[in-house]
Scaffold this active site. Structure first.
Site, PDB file in Angstrom:
ATOM      1  N   ASP A 101      37.941   4.562 -15.257  1.00 11.63           N
ATOM      2  CA  ASP A 101      36.959   3.772 -15.999  1.00 11.63           C
ATOM      3  C   ASP A 101      37.563   3.540 -17.370  1.00 11.63           C
ATOM      4  O   ASP A 101      37.487   4.401 -18.249  1.00 11.63           O
ATOM      5  CB  ASP A 101      35.658   4.561 -16.161  1.00 11.63           C
ATOM      6  CG  ASP A 101      34.632   4.211 -15.113  1.00 11.63           C
ATOM      7  OD1 ASP A 101      34.526   3.018 -14.776  1.00 11.63           O
ATOM      8  OD2 ASP A 101      33.955   5.122 -14.616  1.00 11.63           O
ATOM      9  N   ARG A 109      27.610  -2.535 -22.901  1.00 11.58           N
ATOM     10  CA  ARG A 109      28.766  -2.609 -22.009  1.00 11.58           C
ATOM     11  C   ARG A 109      28.888  -3.985 -21.357  1.00 11.58           C
ATOM     12  O   ARG A 109      29.903  -4.284 -20.725  1.00 11.58           O
ATOM     13  CB  ARG A 109      28.666  -1.536 -20.929  1.00 11.58           C
ATOM     14  CG  ARG A 109      28.730  -0.114 -21.478  1.00 11.58           C
ATOM     15  CD  ARG A 109      28.254   0.890 -20.442  1.00 11.58           C
ATOM     16  NE  ARG A 109      29.112   0.922 -19.275  1.00 11.58           N
ATOM     17  CZ  ARG A 109      28.738   1.450 -18.100  1.00 11.58           C
ATOM     18  NH1 ARG A 109      27.511   1.953 -17.962  1.00 11.58           N
ATOM     19  NH2 ARG A 109      29.570   1.456 -17.076  1.00 11.58           N
ATOM     20  N   LYS A 150      31.955  -4.720 -11.855  1.00 10.05           N
ATOM     21  CA  LYS A 150      30.812  -3.848 -11.571  1.00 10.05           C
ATOM     22  C   LYS A 150      29.602  -4.314 -12.397  1.00 10.05           C
ATOM     23  O   LYS A 150      29.771  -5.030 -13.389  1.00 10.05           O
ATOM     24  CB  LYS A 150      31.158  -2.385 -11.880  1.00 10.05           C
ATOM     25  CG  LYS A 150      31.566  -2.109 -13.326  1.00 10.05           C
ATOM     26  CD  LYS A 150      32.046  -0.690 -13.474  1.00 10.05           C
ATOM     27  CE  LYS A 150      32.389  -0.387 -14.937  1.00 10.05           C
ATOM     28  NZ  LYS A 150      32.968   0.952 -15.124  1.00 10.05           N
ATOM     29  N   HIS A 151      28.394  -4.012 -11.981  1.00 12.77           N
ATOM     30  CA  HIS A 151      27.963  -3.176 -10.867  1.00 12.77           C
ATOM     31  C   HIS A 151      27.166  -4.083  -9.934  1.00 12.77           C
ATOM     32  O   HIS A 151      26.030  -4.445 -10.272  1.00 12.77           O
ATOM     33  CB  HIS A 151      27.096  -2.029 -11.344  1.00 12.77           C
ATOM     34  CG  HIS A 151      27.703  -1.212 -12.447  1.00 12.77           C
ATOM     35  ND1 HIS A 151      27.720  -1.601 -13.762  1.00 12.77           N
ATOM     36  CD2 HIS A 151      28.350  -0.014 -12.397  1.00 12.77           C
ATOM     37  CE1 HIS A 151      28.314  -0.678 -14.493  1.00 12.77           C
ATOM     38  NE2 HIS A 151      28.714   0.295 -13.690  1.00 12.77           N
ATOM     39  N   HIS A 156      22.438   7.012 -13.313  1.00 12.57           N
ATOM     40  CA  HIS A 156      22.980   8.371 -13.297  1.00 12.57           C
ATOM     41  C   HIS A 156      21.856   9.388 -13.095  1.00 12.57           C
ATOM     42  O   HIS A 156      22.096  10.500 -12.625  1.00 12.57           O
ATOM     43  CB  HIS A 156      23.698   8.685 -14.610  1.00 12.57           C
ATOM     44  CG  HIS A 156      24.920   7.859 -14.830  1.00 12.57           C
ATOM     45  ND1 HIS A 156      24.878   6.606 -15.384  1.00 12.57           N
ATOM     46  CD2 HIS A 156      26.233   8.109 -14.565  1.00 12.57           C
ATOM     47  CE1 HIS A 156      26.102   6.111 -15.470  1.00 12.57           C
ATOM     48  NE2 HIS A 156      26.945   7.002 -14.975  1.00 12.57           N
ATOM     49  N   ASP A 187      29.950   2.980  -6.644  1.00 12.47           N
ATOM     50  CA  ASP A 187      29.844   3.718  -7.890  1.00 12.47           C
ATOM     51  C   ASP A 187      29.874   5.209  -7.561  1.00 12.47           C
ATOM     52  O   ASP A 187      29.821   5.605  -6.374  1.00 12.47           O
ATOM     53  CB  ASP A 187      28.553   3.323  -8.616  1.00 12.47           C
ATOM     54  CG  ASP A 187      28.648   3.491 -10.128  1.00 12.47           C
ATOM     55  OD1 ASP A 187      29.580   4.181 -10.593  1.00 12.47           O
ATOM     56  OD2 ASP A 187      27.809   2.936 -10.859  1.00 12.47           O
TER      57      ASP A 187
END
Length: 981
Positions: A112, A180, A210-211, A223, A297
């Site tokens: 990453d 991001r 991504k994603h 997460h 992921d």
């Protein structure tokens, strides 16, 4: 059977191309039928094939201990790849080589590295976050960044970057994507994502978008839980999935699937997209035609792990269409589950072989069939390439976004009208932002903690009452929404209290934070930098003063006041920019090594105890460095705050700008007799000397007069009628720490000049005498005090506020570089008092010497000359007048001089370095001056080059000729020209 399966797989790939659309396939797919892929796949066991589907996590914080679990994952379970987390470049390179050596099939090394290796590794390059990149208008820079990131990853043995983030962030409360993302405009996110991805892939690194299908409109961190997307098909098609469709069409190599639930595609269950056949096989692969590598992921994220066991999640992810699974806890359990699924038909051998073939084709494209370990030699130097810093600098610079500019306050002009306070909220020390502001003009610095008490705020408000402009930086913010981006109620309280004052606010962080700063709307100016680091702070300061162009556009909607694509363009207004040599096409390494070696030679040979060098090219300061100490006892190092005695540089920085200004205003005629402006010369042999002749050192005046010697008794003692050791009555001209001159004696000095011998020829003879007189002439012509006129007309508008006569009045003694230990006249070490005796006898204020200041402020004057009078948005001096003053006046008799300005030797380019002046390659258009104390400055309009050299070579005595014998200044000047080549 295997050949048939392979042919069917190739046919299926072709069918996946959407009809009527140009679809670029990932480049690595051309190796699906490669002999190495065939051979490797043929000889692989079932365990090896299954192992290829998994990517295991590794940390490179320290070397791997013996018995580390990763060794078994490679030797026993035959994993296909690694994902590196926190660590250092050197450790990661070493571990990669170590693990590759243990793997029978080359490992796919992934990271990453969203904004470069520094995303995970310390001491590694780190570029701006994607939201900042979303603000810039030059997407070619994003390609350059991608290529550099790819090169940096390749250098340490990495093959895959899980970047770009192609999510369209349309939710300010998004806790996981947010900064991001490139923003919330699908088309721009798509294009910028491809620029980044293409750069990576052109450098030989697989880019993974991504994603999928798009994580931008969520309020749950995957997460920690399962985010839900509730949009309909049309919205998903035109927003969330738009960038992925674009990237697939362009030929991106990889896509990462997200642990989020899309109701439209799986309405009957809470199935994560990463495990959804509808989402991956049916939409991503069949409908969108993506044939590249599909990677899940991290499988340890709660968005998937809370609902399903490790084994079930693994099988479902592979069934859905993922080729590889990233970060897989309980690897033995997962592998057993895959084997069981192969036995019971949940997964087929054809599916397994297709996935393995794709993985091996990728490894072939990455040249892992001919794997060679990465070399540790020179890694640190490779990662510190100045070109990388330049790209980062340009990206940050072009991302700066101005959201408010009431009354066109910015860029700041008329610095002479401003009294500025620079307030850093959230900092407890002087910040890089404040230091850079101080390079442009005088600013007073204040700090306030984010949780300051009411008493501290009230005290600050009182202290700020005397300022007519506040520049406030909001520091120490968080990039994510957690804790309101790190903002506190105190910040709004301060902004509200300052709302009645003209204020510029710089937000060193995420623009979404503006939702938590309602009082920032009251500021006259608002600049957003997206991140906080030394570079963004320094660039923000430069933007405020118009040294750089501001052209960023807000990539997201913040609220009704600050909205998508909002941004005000600010032009450059001719002030010096501070950058690095690479921005003007030079090499930092070469320039530094050349100048360093010459400067260090001077120190070693004791040509001076210390020196300072400034170089500007194309209006950008690209070198500004100090060497050595104030004195040979090495107690005080030279730094950028050092104040030097400029000696004869005073000629071109004191009287000359005033005379040029008056000439441009038609108040000063160069071809009138000097006696027209100075009646003392009337009825003398000097009556017909013209002003032009005096300025060009062509008038026949004698070089200099040691005025102080006529004020000495025969025994060498000072005459009491001229000097006293303390101020009384008319003895009020201070010329040393304990020495005062009778002010009436100044008329005697002028009389000495009047009566001095006139040379019998009109040829070049350098003379100080006329320059002693020019300040008085300037006072007569302007009706103002000479010093005040210079300050108000030249220095203050330039922001050059360190420039002054009699430095002892204005600076702490410890900041002033000493010159000579004068044992003859003033009987002391001269520090803050002018070195030149003649200027000293005039009370320290003369046209031939006497000015003190910093190299930075001298650069402003010289750059103004280089720009023919334009600086900071104003035409301070007439351009035609500057051209007249800087041309050679009397070339026919070999007089190289301009008017006040020194020029290169005539036919200088024909000389050797040790015979040239100043540098061999200085163009005939160039000009400048040198100073007796060891100072020098030169500008070259043809090459847009500015050079300043400061030293106190006369410390402790003027009898030290080594500066000249070593040819330090011309050699250093020439070294800069050599760097241009």
């Amino acid at each position: 059977m295997k050949i048939l399966n392979r042919l069917l797989f190739s046919v299926v790939l072709c069918l996946f191309v959407l009809p009527g659309k140009t679809q670029n396939q990932p480049e690595f797919l051309k190796y699906l039928d490669d002999p190495w892929v065939d051979s490797t796949l043929t000889h692989m066991t079932l365990d090896q094939k299954v192992g290829q589907l998994f990517i295991a996590q590794v940390y490179s914080k320290e070397k791997l201990p013996a018995g580390h679990a990763i060794f078994e994952k490679i030797s026993r379970y035959h994993i296909g790849g690694l994902i590196f987390m926190q660590g250092t470049p050197a450790n990661q390179l070493a571990i990669t080589n170590q693990l590759q050596a243990q793997s029978q099939i080359p490992l796919l090394v992934t990271m990453d590295a969203e904004w470069g290796p520094g995303f995970r590794l310390t001491s590694a390059p780190k570029y701006p976050v994607q939201m900042a990149l979303g603000a810039i208008q030059k997407d070619s820079l994003i390609y350059q960044m991608g290529y550099e990131v790819g090169s940096q990853l390749k250098r340490i043995g990495v093959h895959v970057n899980y970047a770009p983030v192609a999510d369209v962030n349309s939710n300010p409360a998004n806790p996981v994507i947010n900064y991001r993302s490139f923003g919330e405009e699908p088309e721009k996110v798509a294009h910028k994502s491809w620029m980044y991805a293409k750069g990576l892939q052109d450098a030989g690194i697989l880019a993974v978008a991504k994603h999928f299908p798009g994580h931008g409109d969520t309020e749950t961190d995957s997460h920690l839980g399962l985010p839900v997307i509730r949009h309909d098909f049309d919205r998903l098609d035109h927003v969330e999935m738009y960038p992925f469709k674009h990237l697939i069409g362009q030929g991106i190599g990889g896509v990462m699937t997200a642990h989020l639930h899309v109701e439209a595609y799986d309405p009957e269950s809470d199935l994560p997209a990463s495990l959804s056949t509808n989402m991956i096989q049916n939409k991503l692969i069949d409908d969108l035609g993506f044939n590249g590598l599909v990677i899940s992921d991290a499988m340890n994220m709660h968005g998937v792990s809370k609902q399903f066991s490790d084994g079930e999640a693994t099988v479902r992810a592979l069934q859905a269409g993922n080729d590889m699974l990233e970060i897989v806890p309980n690897l033995p359990v997962r592998i057993a589950a895959v084997k069981a699924a192969l036995k019971n038909g949940q997964l087929t051998e054809e599916q397994l072989e297709q996935k393995c073939r794709k993985i091996l084709a990728l490894k072939k494209w990455l040249q892992l069939d001919r794997y060679t370990p990465a070399s540790p030699e020179g890694l640190e130097a490779d990662y510190q390439q100045a070109g990388y810093e330049l790209t980062k600098r340009l990206l940050h610079e072009q991302s700066l976004t101005l959201l408010k500019n009431e009354g066109k306050l910015l860029p700041l002009k008329r610095l002479d009208t401003l009294k500025i306070a620079a307030l850093s909220i959230g900092a407890d020390h002087e910040t890089p932002f404040q230091k850079m502001l101080s390079r442009y003009t005088t600013v007073d610095v204040y700090h306030l903690p984010k949780n300051a008490s009411k008493e501290a705020i009230q005290k600050l408000m009182l202290e700020l009452n005397d300022y007519n402009l506040l520049i406030s930086g909001i520091h120490d913010m968080r990039l994510n929404v957690s804790g309101n981006y790190g903002l506190t109620p105190v910040i709004n309280e301060v902004l509200q209290a300052l709302a009645s004052k003209p204020q510029i606010v710089v937000l060193f962080g995420n623009p979404y934070a503006l939702n938590f700063l309602p009082d920032v709307e009251k500021a006259a100016g608002l600049l957003v930098t997206y991140q906080e680091n030394q570079m963004t702070q320094e660039l923000a300061a430069q933007a405020i003063f118009g040294a750089i162009r501001v052209d960023g556009r807000l990539p997201v909607n913040v609220n009704d006041t600050f909205f998508l694509n909002q941004g005000i363009t600010l032009p450059k207004i001719g002030r010096l920019k501070y950058s690095i040599p690479e921005e003007v096409g030079l090499s930092s390494f070469k320039l530094n090594s050349k100048i360093d070696s010459i400067a260090e030679l001077g120190l070693k040979e004791k040509a001076y105890p210390g020196c300072q060098v400034l170089v500007a090219k194309d209006g950008q300061v690209i070198f500004y460095k100090s060497y050595g100490y104030f004195t040979y006892d090495k107690k005080r190092a030279v730094d950028q705050s050092a104040i030097y005695d400029w000696a004869s540089l005073t000629k071109i920085t004191g009287p000359l700008p005033a005379l040029i200004k008056l000439h441009g205003e038609k108040k000063f005629n160069l071809d009138l007799p000097f006696s027209f402006y100075w009646p003392d010369f009337r009825n003398t042999d000097k009556e017909k000397i013209t002003v032009r002749e005096v300025l060009a050192h062509q008038g026949g005046l004698t070089s200099w007069i040691p005025f102080y010697k006529n004020a000495l008794l025969k025994n060498g003692q000072l005459k009491s009628s001229v000097f006293r050791d303390h101020p009384i009555a008319s003895f009020n001209r201070r010329i040393a720490s304990s020495l005062y001159l009778n002010e009436h004696y100044i008329e005697h000095i002028y009389q000495e000049i009047r009566d001095s011998r006139l040379l019998p020829h009109r040829k070049y003879t350098y003379s100080d005498l006329g320059f002693h007189i020019f300040p008085r002439i300037i006072e007569d012509l302007t009706g103002n005090d000479y010093e005040a006129y210079l300050r108000d007309s030249i220095y203050a508008p330039l922001g050059a506020n360190t420039i002054t006569y009699n430095a002892y009045k204005h600076f702490p003694r410890e900041d002033i570089v000493p010159t000579e230990q004068d044992n003859v006249f003033r009987k002391e070490l001269l520090q803050g008092f002018v070195h030149d005796e003649g200027a000293s006898m005039l009370g320290g204020v003369s046209g031939n010497a006497g000015l003190f200041g910093s190299a930075n402020d001298l650069a402003k004057i010289m750059q103004m000359y280089l720009q023919f009078g334009y600086y900071g948005g104003e035409q301070l001096l007439d351009s035609a007048s500057i051209r007249e003053f800087t041309r050679i006046q009397y070339p026919k008799n070999q007089n190289r001089r301009g008017l006040g300005f020194d020029k290169p030797f005539i036919d200088n380019h024909k000389n050797k370095l040790d015979e040239a002046y100043p540098a061999v390659d200085a163009s005939p258009e160039s000009f400048g001056h040198s100073g007796y104390t060891g100072t020098f400055t030169w500008v070259d309009p043809k090459n847009q080059l500015l050079f300043i050299f400061f030293s106190n070579r006369v410390y402790p005595t003027r009898e030290n000729p080594k500066l000249f014998k070593l040819n330090i200044r011309p050699a250093m000047h020439q070294a800069i020209y050599d760097s241009l080549k």
